[in-house]
Design a protein around this motif. Sequence first.
Motif, short mmCIF file in Angstrom:
data_model
loop_
_atom_site.label_atom_id
_atom_site.label_comp_id
_atom_site.label_asym_id
_atom_site.label_seq_id
_atom_site.Cartn_x
_atom_site.Cartn_y
_atom_site.Cartn_z
N VAL A 30 9.39 -4.54 40.48
CA VAL A 30 10.58 -3.80 40.06
C VAL A 30 11.82 -4.67 40.30
O VAL A 30 12.01 -5.20 41.40
CB VAL A 30 10.73 -2.47 40.82
CG1 VAL A 30 12.01 -1.75 40.38
CG2 VAL A 30 9.51 -1.58 40.58
N ILE A 31 12.65 -4.80 39.28
CA ILE A 31 13.92 -5.52 39.41
C ILE A 31 15.04 -4.50 39.25
O ILE A 31 15.19 -3.87 38.21
CB ILE A 31 14.04 -6.62 38.35
CG1 ILE A 31 12.93 -7.66 38.54
CG2 ILE A 31 15.41 -7.28 38.42
CD1 ILE A 31 12.95 -8.79 37.53
N GLN A 32 15.81 -4.32 40.33
CA GLN A 32 16.90 -3.35 40.32
C GLN A 32 18.17 -3.99 39.76
O GLN A 32 18.58 -5.07 40.18
CB GLN A 32 17.15 -2.82 41.73
CG GLN A 32 15.98 -2.00 42.28
CD GLN A 32 16.27 -1.44 43.66
OE1 GLN A 32 16.97 -2.06 44.47
NE2 GLN A 32 15.75 -0.25 43.94
N LEU A 33 18.80 -3.30 38.82
CA LEU A 33 19.99 -3.81 38.15
C LEU A 33 21.10 -2.77 38.17
O LEU A 33 20.85 -1.57 38.33
CB LEU A 33 19.66 -4.18 36.70
CG LEU A 33 18.58 -5.26 36.50
CD1 LEU A 33 18.15 -5.30 35.04
CD2 LEU A 33 19.09 -6.63 36.94
N ASP A 34 22.32 -3.25 38.00
CA ASP A 34 23.46 -2.34 37.89
C ASP A 34 23.67 -1.86 36.47
O ASP A 34 24.31 -0.83 36.23
CB ASP A 34 24.72 -3.04 38.40
CG ASP A 34 24.63 -3.35 39.89
OD1 ASP A 34 24.62 -2.41 40.68
OD2 ASP A 34 24.55 -4.54 40.23
N GLY A 35 23.15 -2.59 35.51
CA GLY A 35 23.26 -2.21 34.11
C GLY A 35 22.46 -3.15 33.24
O GLY A 35 22.12 -4.27 33.65
N ILE A 36 22.13 -2.68 32.06
CA ILE A 36 21.30 -3.46 31.13
C ILE A 36 21.98 -3.46 29.76
O ILE A 36 22.56 -2.45 29.35
CB ILE A 36 19.89 -2.85 31.00
CG1 ILE A 36 19.19 -2.84 32.36
CG2 ILE A 36 19.05 -3.63 29.98
CD1 ILE A 36 17.87 -2.09 32.36
N PHE A 37 21.88 -4.57 29.07
CA PHE A 37 22.35 -4.65 27.69
C PHE A 37 21.15 -4.87 26.77
O PHE A 37 20.17 -5.52 27.14
CB PHE A 37 23.37 -5.78 27.52
CG PHE A 37 24.69 -5.47 28.16
CD1 PHE A 37 25.71 -4.87 27.44
CD2 PHE A 37 24.89 -5.75 29.51
CE1 PHE A 37 26.91 -4.57 28.04
CE2 PHE A 37 26.09 -5.44 30.12
CZ PHE A 37 27.11 -4.85 29.39
N ALA A 38 21.24 -4.29 25.59
CA ALA A 38 20.18 -4.44 24.61
C ALA A 38 20.80 -4.44 23.22
O ALA A 38 21.76 -3.70 22.95
CB ALA A 38 19.17 -3.31 24.72
N THR A 39 20.31 -5.29 22.35
CA THR A 39 20.79 -5.30 20.98
C THR A 39 19.94 -4.34 20.14
O THR A 39 18.76 -4.14 20.41
CB THR A 39 20.72 -6.71 20.37
OG1 THR A 39 19.37 -7.19 20.43
CG2 THR A 39 21.62 -7.67 21.14
N THR A 40 20.57 -3.73 19.17
CA THR A 40 19.89 -2.79 18.31
C THR A 40 19.87 -3.32 16.88
O THR A 40 20.61 -4.25 16.53
CB THR A 40 20.59 -1.43 18.31
OG1 THR A 40 21.89 -1.57 17.72
CG2 THR A 40 20.73 -0.90 19.73
#
Length: 293
Positions: free
Chosen positions: A211-221
């Motif tokens: 598990v990698i804990q992150l503050d936020g994720i970006f994804a392209t659509t």
Amino acid sequence: MQHDVAIIGGSYAGLAAAMPLARARRNVVIIDAGQRRNRFAEYSHGFLTRDGTKASEIAQIAKEQVLAYKTVQWEDGSVKRIEKVNDGFAVCIDATRSVTARRLIIAAGITDQLPEISGLAERWGKTIFHCPYCHGYELNQGKIGIIASSEHSAHMAMMLPDWGKTTIFINDYPVPDELLVQLKARGVHIENRAIQEITGQSDVVLADGSVIQLDGIFATTKCTIAQDWIFKLGCEIEQNAIGEAIKTNSMKETSVAGIFACGDVARLGSSVPLAVGDGTMAGAAAHRSLIFG
């Protein structure tokens, strides 16, 4: 009654298009299906004077201000068909009623096709985002992820270190070796293990259980035009790695005479400020076309 202009889409671009027309005392009808693209995000950032305001509040205030002009009419509903008629267009709403107008402004938005990863859709607009300019600052230089899902992903990953410590999740997407070298030079961590799901706030669970804990994720659509009637109108469509959009010139005119387009449906890459700017131009251009032909 024949309107001067029918605007399809009552979000930021459509409302901005209505304003110059209303102030020119032109008869305008706005047709809106109530599906604002950024309805998943609570707050809007980066729009001068409204930075950090609730996105819904900006839209509501704009609607109230535009409808204060007596020549503007609002119609709730979905456009089902548009036909060219003498001196304008007939717009069918919900297959129950129609309006006619001399000019048409399409501000109908687009549909985001999200990467098919468990847990992503539920967090879209909350802890998973599409635009670092809109949402990156609020991550406070924390741990950021970017999911490789299009040609644009690596480009965004190159930018993201300005907003925090960045990891790109390749997730079996073919990123060229030369881009991986550039990403490493920018300090981006390359994660080759596949994503199993996203849980918690924005925790990435990998296929091996890590598990990698992150503050936020970006994804392209993938941005797609969902309205079949747009294609039937014959407007020229442009496409790239981001998706598809109605092609317009600098005055927001489409390839079909009398039809203008603005906002996300007419721009590959978007934001609230850009939508408002494009809408204002489309409204002014439509007004001028009524005078000068």
